[in-house]
Design a protein around this motif. Sequence first.
Motif, PDB file in Angstrom:
ATOM      1  N   SER A  42      -2.836  -0.090  -1.275  1.00  0.00           N
ATOM      2  CA  SER A  42      -4.180   0.155  -0.733  1.00  0.00           C
ATOM      3  C   SER A  42      -5.088  -1.064  -0.877  1.00  0.00           C
ATOM      4  O   SER A  42      -6.305  -0.940  -0.749  1.00  0.00           O
ATOM      5  N   CYS A  43      -4.504  -2.231  -1.100  1.00  0.00           N
ATOM      6  CA  CYS A  43      -5.307  -3.426  -1.372  1.00  0.00           C
ATOM      7  C   CYS A  43      -6.228  -3.819  -0.221  1.00  0.00           C
ATOM      8  O   CYS A  43      -7.214  -4.513  -0.434  1.00  0.00           O
ATOM      9  N   ARG A  44      -5.951  -3.353   0.983  1.00  0.00           N
ATOM     10  CA  ARG A  44      -6.791  -3.712   2.131  1.00  0.00           C
ATOM     11  C   ARG A  44      -7.891  -2.688   2.387  1.00  0.00           C
ATOM     12  O   ARG A  44      -8.747  -2.908   3.245  1.00  0.00           O
ATOM     13  N   MET A  45      -7.866  -1.584   1.663  1.00  0.00           N
ATOM     14  CA  MET A  45      -8.902  -0.558   1.835  1.00  0.00           C
ATOM     15  C   MET A  45     -10.195  -1.029   1.166  1.00  0.00           C
ATOM     16  O   MET A  45     -10.175  -1.776   0.190  1.00  0.00           O
ATOM     17  N   GLY A  46     -11.312  -0.580   1.703  1.00  0.00           N
ATOM     18  CA  GLY A  46     -12.618  -1.017   1.229  1.00  0.00           C
ATOM     19  C   GLY A  46     -12.832  -0.870  -0.263  1.00  0.00           C
ATOM     20  O   GLY A  46     -13.334  -1.790  -0.920  1.00  0.00           O
ATOM     21  N   MET A  47     -12.468   0.265  -0.815  1.00  0.00           N
ATOM     22  CA  MET A  47     -12.656   0.500  -2.253  1.00  0.00           C
ATOM     23  C   MET A  47     -11.876  -0.527  -3.068  1.00  0.00           C
ATOM     24  O   MET A  47     -12.413  -1.119  -4.009  1.00  0.00           O
ATOM     25  N   SER A  48     -10.626  -0.751  -2.727  1.00  0.00           N
ATOM     26  CA  SER A  48      -9.819  -1.717  -3.468  1.00  0.00           C
ATOM     27  C   SER A  48     -10.383  -3.125  -3.315  1.00  0.00           C
ATOM     28  O   SER A  48     -10.401  -3.904  -4.276  1.00  0.00           O
ATOM     29  N   GLN A  49     -10.852  -3.463  -2.119  1.00  0.00           N
ATOM     30  CA  GLN A  49     -11.473  -4.772  -1.902  1.00  0.00           C
ATOM     31  C   GLN A  49     -12.699  -4.933  -2.806  1.00  0.00           C
ATOM     32  O   GLN A  49     -12.893  -5.981  -3.419  1.00  0.00           O
ATOM     33  N   ASN A  50     -13.508  -3.878  -2.898  1.00  0.00           N
ATOM     34  CA  ASN A  50     -14.696  -3.923  -3.771  1.00  0.00           C
ATOM     35  C   ASN A  50     -14.306  -4.067  -5.236  1.00  0.00           C
ATOM     36  O   ASN A  50     -14.957  -4.803  -5.986  1.00  0.00           O
ATOM     37  N   LEU A  51     -13.266  -3.367  -5.646  1.00  0.00           N
ATOM     38  CA  LEU A  51     -12.806  -3.469  -7.034  1.00  0.00           C
ATOM     39  C   LEU A  51     -12.368  -4.888  -7.362  1.00  0.00           C
ATOM     40  O   LEU A  51     -12.693  -5.427  -8.425  1.00  0.00           O
ATOM     41  N   MET A  52     -11.624  -5.500  -6.437  1.00  0.00           N
ATOM     42  CA  MET A  52     -11.164  -6.869  -6.666  1.00  0.00           C
ATOM     43  C   MET A  52     -12.346  -7.836  -6.758  1.00  0.00           C
ATOM     44  O   MET A  52     -12.395  -8.695  -7.638  1.00  0.00           O
ATOM     45  N   GLN A  53     -13.309  -7.657  -5.880  1.00  0.00           N
ATOM     46  CA  GLN A  53     -14.492  -8.522  -5.904  1.00  0.00           C
ATOM     47  C   GLN A  53     -15.273  -8.325  -7.207  1.00  0.00           C
ATOM     48  O   GLN A  53     -15.720  -9.297  -7.821  1.00  0.00           O
ATOM     49  N   ASP A  54     -15.419  -7.073  -7.640  1.00  0.00           N
ATOM     50  CA  ASP A  54     -16.116  -6.796  -8.901  1.00  0.00           C
ATOM     51  C   ASP A  54     -15.424  -7.469 -10.080  1.00  0.00           C
ATOM     52  O   ASP A  54     -16.080  -8.048 -10.943  1.00  0.00           O
TER      53      ASP A  54
END
Length: 179
Positions: free
Chosen positions: A133-145
């Motif tokens: 799910s790395c391309r899903m918005g939530m996962s993207q936000n988690l990585m950025q955080d």
Amino acid sequence: WQSQTSGQRKAVVSTQSTVTIQIGEIQSEEHRHILFELDLPNSDASTTFENYCSIKLAYENSISSGTDILLEHMRVERGKATSERDQLVDVQYNRVVAAKALAAADELGKVGELERARTTLDTALQSVQRSMSCRMGMSQNLMQDMENTRRGYTNMNEYKRWGKTIPNNKKRAIEKSEL
């Protein structure tokens, strides 16, 4: 019951086979994600679907001035073992991974272990990057955080300036985030 994302205990009343969780006020169109773990019993191969638990939400409806109830059953499809993972479940798993890493980095930072804090965040970041799910918005936000938080652990000056406040803010954001 312990919150997977913050490690904080929630108000829980457990009687026999019922668990009650007080989630506080919730507004219209607001979402809350409650993660729980359930051990499923072995099943007869001839059964394809089984209901293992019911989820009941009772709430005060301020428009009708009454109590409304929503009821759902957790229906599990039993079949052959598979390596497929549900993408929405994967996103929630990523939230747990990120929250645990942020909590651990916070504790490490408090005792001056900034390198270990960075390594902890890097490991969690790599886990989310490798997830389905790395391309899903939530996962993207988690990585950025996690990337932004990591900057606060660069050195002791950065940590004292702003790094020590970031993990708690991020943990709260993860708890309240939506898909």
